[in-house]
Scaffold this motif. Structure first.
Motif, mmCIF file in Angstrom:
data_model
loop_
_atom_site.group_PDB
_atom_site.id
_atom_site.type_symbol
_atom_site.label_atom_id
_atom_site.label_comp_id
_atom_site.label_asym_id
_atom_site.label_seq_id
_atom_site.Cartn_x
_atom_site.Cartn_y
_atom_site.Cartn_z
ATOM 1 N N ALA A 89 18.836 29.190 49.685
ATOM 2 C CA ALA A 89 17.669 30.048 49.477
ATOM 3 C C ALA A 89 17.381 30.101 47.982
ATOM 4 C CB ALA A 89 17.937 31.444 50.010
ATOM 5 N N VAL A 90 16.132 29.777 47.585
ATOM 6 C CA VAL A 90 15.819 29.681 46.161
ATOM 7 C C VAL A 90 14.672 30.593 45.734
ATOM 8 C CG1 VAL A 90 16.674 27.302 46.015
ATOM 9 C CG2 VAL A 90 14.246 27.724 46.531
ATOM 10 N N SER A 91 13.952 31.168 46.679
ATOM 11 C CA SER A 91 12.825 32.016 46.310
ATOM 12 C C SER A 91 12.488 32.939 47.469
ATOM 13 C CB SER A 91 11.603 31.165 45.938
ATOM 14 O OG SER A 91 10.597 31.951 45.329
ATOM 15 N N LEU A 92 11.839 34.061 47.144
ATOM 16 C CA LEU A 92 11.491 35.075 48.132
ATOM 17 C C LEU A 92 10.032 35.461 47.961
ATOM 18 C CD1 LEU A 92 13.121 36.888 50.239
ATOM 19 C CD2 LEU A 92 13.080 38.651 48.461
ATOM 20 N N SER A 93 9.339 35.659 49.078
ATOM 21 C CA SER A 93 7.958 36.129 49.021
ATOM 22 C C SER A 93 7.640 36.900 50.287
ATOM 23 C CB SER A 93 6.979 34.958 48.871
ATOM 24 O OG SER A 93 5.649 35.436 48.725
ATOM 25 N N LEU A 135 -3.487 40.055 45.314
ATOM 26 C CA LEU A 135 -2.218 40.348 44.652
ATOM 27 C C LEU A 135 -2.535 40.850 43.250
ATOM 28 C CD1 LEU A 135 -1.627 37.878 42.387
ATOM 29 C CD2 LEU A 135 -1.208 36.610 44.491
ATOM 30 N N SER A 136 -1.540 41.428 42.607
ATOM 31 C CA SER A 136 -1.716 41.851 41.219
ATOM 32 C C SER A 136 -0.484 41.460 40.429
ATOM 33 C CB SER A 136 -1.952 43.364 41.127
ATOM 34 O OG SER A 136 -0.822 44.086 41.575
ATOM 35 N N THR A 137 -0.675 41.175 39.151
ATOM 36 C CA THR A 137 0.444 40.793 38.291
ATOM 37 C C THR A 137 0.099 41.065 36.833
ATOM 38 O OG1 THR A 137 1.972 39.004 37.694
ATOM 39 C CG2 THR A 137 -0.328 38.399 38.022
ATOM 40 N N ASP A 138 1.142 41.320 36.035
ATOM 41 C CA ASP A 138 0.968 41.411 34.587
ATOM 42 C C ASP A 138 1.758 40.304 33.890
ATOM 43 O OD1 ASP A 138 3.557 42.277 34.927
ATOM 44 O OD2 ASP A 138 3.373 44.058 33.665
ATOM 45 N N SER A 139 2.250 39.349 34.697
ATOM 46 C CA SER A 139 3.025 38.232 34.173
ATOM 47 C C SER A 139 2.127 37.024 33.937
ATOM 48 C CB SER A 139 4.146 37.866 35.144
ATOM 49 O OG SER A 139 4.690 36.596 34.846
ATOM 50 N N GLU A 140 2.134 36.497 32.735
ATOM 51 C CA GLU A 140 1.305 35.332 32.422
ATOM 52 C C GLU A 140 1.749 34.108 33.201
ATOM 53 O OE1 GLU A 140 0.049 32.643 28.497
ATOM 54 O OE2 GLU A 140 0.833 34.674 28.240
ATOM 55 N N ALA A 141 3.065 33.947 33.331
ATOM 56 C CA ALA A 141 3.584 32.787 34.073
ATOM 57 C C ALA A 141 3.197 32.873 35.538
ATOM 58 C CB ALA A 141 5.102 32.710 33.924
ATOM 59 N N ALA A 142 3.341 34.069 36.115
ATOM 60 C CA ALA A 142 2.972 34.239 37.518
ATOM 61 C C ALA A 142 1.473 34.043 37.708
ATOM 62 C CB ALA A 142 3.385 35.628 37.997
ATOM 63 N N ALA A 143 0.691 34.535 36.754
ATOM 64 C CA ALA A 143 -0.761 34.399 36.857
ATOM 65 C C ALA A 143 -1.167 32.925 36.918
ATOM 66 C CB ALA A 143 -1.433 35.089 35.672
ATOM 67 N N GLU A 165 17.900 31.236 37.685
ATOM 68 C CA GLU A 165 18.479 29.893 37.714
ATOM 69 C C GLU A 165 17.644 28.901 38.510
ATOM 70 O OE1 GLU A 165 20.844 32.326 40.850
ATOM 71 O OE2 GLU A 165 19.805 32.644 38.917
ATOM 72 N N TYR A 166 16.690 29.383 39.303
ATOM 73 C CA TYR A 166 15.852 28.490 40.106
ATOM 74 C C TYR A 166 14.401 28.438 39.625
ATOM 75 C CZ TYR A 166 19.693 28.623 43.493
ATOM 76 O OH TYR A 166 20.926 28.517 44.110
ATOM 77 N N ARG A 167 14.113 29.066 38.511
ATOM 78 C CA ARG A 167 12.731 29.107 38.037
ATOM 79 C C ARG A 167 12.311 27.780 37.392
ATOM 80 N NH1 ARG A 167 12.711 35.366 35.627
ATOM 81 N NH2 ARG A 167 13.134 36.315 37.678
ATOM 82 N N SER A 168 10.998 27.669 37.170
ATOM 83 C CA SER A 168 10.388 26.474 36.552
ATOM 84 C C SER A 168 10.452 25.252 37.462
ATOM 85 C CB SER A 168 11.048 26.154 35.193
ATOM 86 O OG SER A 168 10.917 27.254 34.314
ATOM 87 N N ASN A 169 10.620 25.468 38.758
ATOM 88 C CA ASN A 169 10.595 24.375 39.727
ATOM 89 C C ASN A 169 9.411 24.464 40.685
ATOM 90 O OD1 ASN A 169 13.187 22.902 39.179
ATOM 91 N ND2 ASN A 169 14.065 24.923 39.616
ATOM 92 N N TYR A 200 8.968 26.775 42.885
ATOM 93 C CA TYR A 200 9.384 27.261 44.200
ATOM 94 C C TYR A 200 8.528 28.432 44.687
ATOM 95 C CZ TYR A 200 13.651 24.434 43.654
ATOM 96 O OH TYR A 200 14.549 23.402 43.501
ATOM 97 N N ALA A 201 8.258 29.389 43.802
ATOM 98 C CA ALA A 201 7.472 30.551 44.212
ATOM 99 C C ALA A 201 6.074 30.131 44.652
ATOM 100 C CB ALA A 201 7.391 31.567 43.078
ATOM 101 N N ARG A 202 5.470 29.211 43.916
ATOM 102 C CA ARG A 202 4.119 28.748 44.263
ATOM 103 C C ARG A 202 4.121 28.069 45.635
ATOM 104 N NH1 ARG A 202 0.884 24.115 42.368
ATOM 105 N NH2 ARG A 202 2.631 23.518 41.062
ATOM 106 N N ILE A 203 5.138 27.261 45.891
ATOM 107 C CA ILE A 203 5.235 26.587 47.190
ATOM 108 C C ILE A 203 5.411 27.609 48.311
ATOM 109 C CG2 ILE A 203 6.709 25.090 48.599
ATOM 110 C CD1 ILE A 203 7.230 23.463 46.006
ATOM 111 N N LEU A 204 6.292 28.585 48.091
ATOM 112 C CA LEU A 204 6.560 29.564 49.139
ATOM 113 C C LEU A 204 5.344 30.453 49.397
ATOM 114 C CD1 LEU A 204 8.407 30.894 51.154
ATOM 115 C CD2 LEU A 204 9.391 32.272 49.297
ATOM 116 N N VAL A 205 4.687 30.918 48.341
ATOM 117 C CA VAL A 205 3.486 31.741 48.539
ATOM 118 C C VAL A 205 2.435 30.943 49.308
ATOM 119 C CG1 VAL A 205 1.552 32.879 47.372
ATOM 120 C CG2 VAL A 205 3.887 33.240 46.555
ATOM 121 N N ALA A 206 2.270 29.666 48.957
ATOM 122 C CA ALA A 206 1.311 28.825 49.681
ATOM 123 C C ALA A 206 1.672 28.734 51.158
ATOM 124 C CB ALA A 206 1.267 27.435 49.058
#
Length: 297
Positions: free
Chosen positions: A206-210, A258-266, A230-234, A236-242
Motif C-alpha cells: 500500500a503506497v497511497s490513500l484517498s 476538493l480544496s488544498t493549500d499545498s502547491e504540490a497537491a494543487a 517515502e512514496y512521494r514524487s511517484n 501515486y496520489a494522482r493515479i489513485l485519485v483518478a
C-alpha cells in the motif's frame, strides 16, 4: 424573515438551498442526506439553524455537528446574518471545535462568534477546485495492472491508523496526543463503514490513500489524500485519485470538488483537470471552546 432552528418540515427547503451552492456545501449536503435534520442519535446528526423567508425558502444556514464543527452557508453573501448567529447562540450548543465554509463567510462567522483571535491548529483559506468528471484527465498509467485500487479494509488496520494520524498532523495541524488516536480510530471506523476510502497497491504494498469525505449521487468531495513521505514524487496520489473518480463516474457521479493549500497537491489536481472555483476556509481551534449567548457581534 425568521431566524430559527430548523425541523424535519424544512428538509426539502434546506436541500434545495444547499444544492444551489453545492461546491461550498458538500459536508452539509452529505450529512443532511444521511442523517436528516432531527435524527439526533445518528453519528452525522447536527443542530441546524436557518434564515427562513415567509414562503419557507431558506436563505442561509448554520449547522453544528457532533464533533463540534460549525458549517456555514450564506449563499452569495460575504457575511452571515447576525440574527441567524444570535439564534444559533441562543440554543444549547456544543463547544465549538472549528468553523468551515466559503472563505469570507467562515471568517465572518469566526468574528461573530468571538473566535477570530483564538489559537488555531489550522486556519487556512484553501483554494477550492471543481471538475466536471466528463473532463477528467486520466494519467496514462492509471489503468495499468501495476497499479491496483483496493478498498481500505483490505489494508492492515495499523497502517491505516498510522497514515490517517500523520495526515491529521501534517494537513490539519492536529497535536500529537492520545486524544488524536481516538479521533483517528473513530474516523477510520466511519470511513470503512461508508466504504469511501481506498488504497493504491504497487508491488504488493500500500503506497497511497484517498477517499471521499462527502458523497452524493451527483457529486463527491475528495479527501483525505495521503501518501507517506517515502512514496512521494511517484505520482501515486494522482493515479489513485483518478481511479476513485473513474469509479465514481461509472456509477453516475458527474462532478467532484476538493480544496488544498499545498502547491504540490494543487499541481497534481490541476493535471487531472481540476480548475479553481473559489476559496474554502478550514478553521480548527487548538482546543474546543464553549460559547455563550453574548458572543455574537
Amino acid at each position: 424573515m425568521q431566524y430559527r432552528k430548523l425541523h424535519d418540515a424544512d428538509l426539502d427547503a434546506a436541500n434545495a438551498f444547499l444544492a444551489d451552492h453545492a461546491a461550498t456545501s458538500m459536508i452539509l449536503r452529505g450529512n443532511l442526506r444521511t442523517a436528516g435534520i432531527e435524527r439526533r442519535r445518528h453519528p452525522l446528526s447536527g443542530s441546524w439553524f436557518g434564515a427562513v423567508a415567509n414562503d419557507g425558502a431558506i436563505q442561509a444556514i448554520i449547522a453544528q455537528f457532533g464533533n463540534g464543527n460549525v458549517f456555514v452557508q450564506a449563499a452569495d453573501n460575504q457575511t452571515v446574518p447576525t440574527q441567524l448567529t444570535e439564534a444559533f447562540l441562543a440554543d444549547p450548543l456544543r463547544p465549538v471545535a472549528g468553523v468551515f465554509g466559503e472563505a469570507d463567510q467562515a471568517a465572518d462567522m469566526l468574528g461573530q462568534l468571538g473566535l477570530a483571535g483564538s489559537e488555531f491548529a489550522i486556519n487556512a483559506s484553501d483554494i477550492l477546485y471543481g471538475l466536471d468528471l466528463a473532463n477528467l484527465v486520466v494519467p496514462v498509467n492509471a489503468r495499468a495492472d501495476d497499479f491496483q485500487m483496493v478498498d481500505a479494509e483490505k489494508v492492515e488496520r495499523s497502517t491505516l491508523l498510522s497514515w490517517l494520524r500523520a495526515y491529521e498532523i501534517e494537513a490539519l495541524g492536529a497535536e500529537d496526543t492520545p486524544v488524536l488516536d481516538s479521533k483517528v480510530a473513530s474516523r477510520l471506523v466511519q470511513s470503512l463503514d461508508a466504504r469511501n476510502l481506498w488504497a493504491l497497491i504497487v508491488e504488493g504494498k500500500a503506497v497511497s490513500l484517498s477517499g471521499f469525505n462527502a458523497q452524493l449521487p451527483d457529486m463527491v468531495q475528495v479527501g483525505p489524500v495521503w501518501t507517506p513521505p517515502e512514496y512521494r514524487s511517484n505520482g501515486y496520489a494522482r493515479i489513485l485519485v483518478a481511479k476513485t473518480l473513474l469509479a465514481a463516474r461509472a456509477r453516475g457521479v458527474t462532478r467532484a470538488i476538493l480544496s488544498t493549500d499545498s502547491e504540490a497537491a494543487a499541481k497534481a489536481y490541476e493535471a487531472l483537470g481540476f480548475e479553481k472555483i473559489g476559496r474554502y476556509r478550514l478553521a480548527l481551534l487548538k482546543s474546543p471552546m464553549q460559547l455563550g449567548k453574548m458572543s455574537a457581534a
